[in-house]
Each structure stands twice: as structure tokens, then as C-alpha cells.
Write an enzyme that holds these catalytic residues in place. Structure first.
Site, short mmCIF file in Angstrom:
data_model
loop_
_atom_site.label_atom_id
_atom_site.label_comp_id
_atom_site.label_asym_id
_atom_site.label_seq_id
_atom_site.Cartn_x
_atom_site.Cartn_y
_atom_site.Cartn_z
CG HIS A 52 -1.84 1.10 1.35
ND1 HIS A 52 -1.92 1.90 2.47
CD2 HIS A 52 -2.77 1.58 0.49
CE1 HIS A 52 -2.86 2.81 2.30
NE2 HIS A 52 -3.39 2.64 1.11
CD GLU A 79 -2.72 1.83 -3.39
OE1 GLU A 79 -3.71 2.54 -3.66
OE2 GLU A 79 -1.84 2.17 -2.55
CG ASP A 81 -2.68 6.65 -3.91
OD1 ASP A 81 -3.85 6.26 -3.81
OD2 ASP A 81 -1.76 6.28 -3.14
CG HIS A 94 -3.38 8.83 -0.39
ND1 HIS A 94 -3.94 9.51 0.68
CD2 HIS A 94 -4.29 7.88 -0.75
CE1 HIS A 94 -5.13 8.99 0.95
NE2 HIS A 94 -5.37 8.00 0.11
#
Length: 294
Positions: A52, A79, A81, A94
Site C-alpha cells: 500500500h 499500489e 495513487d 495520495h
């Protein structure tokens, strides 16, 4: 990930008890195939380990350091953003605003807005995105999207989240077009090494229309409604719920419909074990080493 969307009306409660009554409404999705490949794909069995924002429990989130550490820890996916600067560059960040994880208020004091989208790439490149986490990461920069793909290509896979920050329009198309226009820089653009997720079904649909071979997943902080699953039927590959609302009935229901299930954000060992026992396809975590190390 991070936005929680409230729902006032549910068209259908998803679960084994509702399966028969919802079958006609929900339909069936496109054949979902695992978005795995490259050297990051594990041979240990069990769900994919998805780092993440990189290995963000051990390094400043979404930085090169966090990505490199996730790769060292054998995460199957990183992961990220996706956001857009005021001059059209796509970056890995993010929060909608910059204050929490950068020194933007020191470098650019008195700005009317500290949204990512209000800064040029040249301005963002001057920020320190590491010191907030620990002094040893001082000077870590914000990472442009093409650099993420350069770092991960042939080493691990990418799960890219289209930012839900409300100021953006056309961000899904920008992501797809960047992948189409720069295949050399953004090498991860196929079913084998890239998947895309979003809280917004319209964003997923827009991206899918441009790059239908890349798997797409719907993020949800709650149990997905029958109306949402009906919207996704025939083209989406994943439904990715928050782990706190995920139980065996939900996992079984989504699997019966052909969806992969990646749960987020799971950091506590007991919760990790519960998700593994439920048979989820992927676990999104700030601590990938907890799942990859023997």
C-alpha cells in the site's frame, strides 16, 4: 485509498442469503483473470501481497524508497495513487493536499491552496516528501508516474488508483492516454503487470473504454450494493472492499460472480490471517513483509 463514500439506499444486500434474489439484477462480469506476472509474482501460494503506497509502514509513502523496499520485500504489487499537476504531469501522491507529507508550507509559504493540482511539476519537484516520516529519508522527492513504471518494470506489478480528489476531471483518460502515448516509459500497461482501481465507477468505465486489456477494480469502503455490481457487470475484473466489511459471505458472493477480491488496508497480523482464511485474492497492506517473509 482512503475515501469513505456514504450510501443512503442499497438496491440489494450482497451475500449468500441475497444471492438468488439478486442474480437477475447483478448479471455476470467479464471473465476475470489474475493480473499477475513479472518477477514480482509469488510462488508461495496464498493471496497476492500488495504494498500500500509502497512499503509505507517502513518508508515514506509513495516515494521511491517505499517502492524499492516493497520490491526488496517481494511484494507482488505496489499500489500507487495517480494525480495530475497544474501543467498536466501525472504523479504518485495520495492526499489531495500536500501539507501532511511534504514541506510545502515552508517552500511555498502563503499559498491560497496546497492541492497537488494547483502546483506545477517544477514546483512539486522542489519538495521534501521524506522528512515527515524520518530524518533518514530527508530529500525524498515526489515521484512522477513514468518513474514508478521505470522502477517496477520487470520487477513487480502495479495497482494504480485513480485519485478520487474532487477537483479532477478526465484523470482516468489522462492515465490511459499516458500509458498509450509512452509505452517505453510506462511499460506496465498490460494485463500481465498492471491493474487500475477507483472508488468511482465512471472513472473505471472511462479508463476501460480506452485500455480494455488492463484489469479494473472497484474500491468500496462498504459492502457493494446490487446496483453497483450491476454497473460493473460484463467489464470489471475486481471488487476491492475494505477488510472491515469483508466476510466469507461477501468473498463467496463476489467469487461466484467472477470477481477477484483484494481487501484493504490490512496491517494487523490477526486480520491478515482472517483474510487469508476467507480466500481473498489479494491483501493490500502497509507491511508487505508480514506476508512475504517466512
Amino acid at each position: 485509498m482512503g475515501r469513505v463514500s456514504a450510501r443512503s439506499v442499497r438496491a440489494c444486500v450482497v451475500g449468500l442469503a441475497a444471492a438468488a434474489g439478486c442474480a437477475a439484477l447483478l448479471g455476470t462480469p467479464a471473465a476475470a483473470q489474475p493480473a499477475t506476472g513479472g518477477t514480482g509474482t509469488h510462488e508461495r501460494g496464498g493471496p497476492d501481497v500488495i504494498a500500500h503506497r509502497g512499503s509505507s509502514g517502513m518508508a515514506p509513502e509513495n516515494t521511491e524508497a517505499a517502492i524499492e523496499l516493497a520490491i526488496e520485500q517481494n511484494a507482488d504489487y505496489v499500489e500507487i495513487d495517480v494525480q495530475r499537476t497544474s501543467d498536466g504531469r501525472l504523479v504518485n501522491f495520495h492526499d489531495c493536499t500536500l501539507e501532511r507529507t511534504t514541506d510545502v508550507e515552508e517552500v511555498f509559504p502563503g499559498r491560497d491552496s496546497y492541492r497537488v493540482s494547483d502546483f506545477t511539476w517544477d514546483e512539486l519537484s522542489q519538495l521534501d516528501a521524506g522528512s515527515w516520516f524520518h530524518d533518514s529519508y530527508a530529500g525524498e522527492p515526489i515521484v512522477p508516474l513514468h518513474r514508478v513504471f521505470a522502477l517496477t518494470s520487470g520487477r513487480t506489478n502495479v495497482l494504480a488508483e485513480i485519485s478520487p480528489c474532487e477537483q479532477y476531471e478526465g484523470l482516468a483518460a489522462d492515465l490511459a492516454e499516458a500509458l498509450l502515448d509512452h509505452p517505453g516509459e510506462a511499460a506496465a500497461r498490460t494485463r500481465d503487470d498492471l491493474a487500475v482501481q477507483s472508488f468511482e465507477i465512471d472513472d473505471l468505465r472511462e479508463f476501460h473504454a480506452l485500455l480494455p486489456d488492463v484489469p479494473v477494480g472497484f474500491l468500496d469502503a462498504e459492502v457493494p450494493t446490487g446496483a453497483e455490481l450491476a454497473d460493473l457487470a460484463g467489464w470489471a475484473d475486481q471488487v476491492n472492499p475494505q477488510y472491515t466489511v469483508t466476510d466469507q459471505a461477501l468473498v463467496d458472493r463476489l467469487h461466484d460472480l467472477g470477481y477477484e477480491v483484494n481487501v484493504w488496508t490490512v496491517d494487523e497480523p490477526g486480520a491478515m490471517r482472517r483474510m487469508v482464511d476467507l480466500g481473498v485474492d489479494g491483501i493490500i497492506t502497509d507491511y508487505p513483509q508480514s506476508l512475504t517473509q517466512p
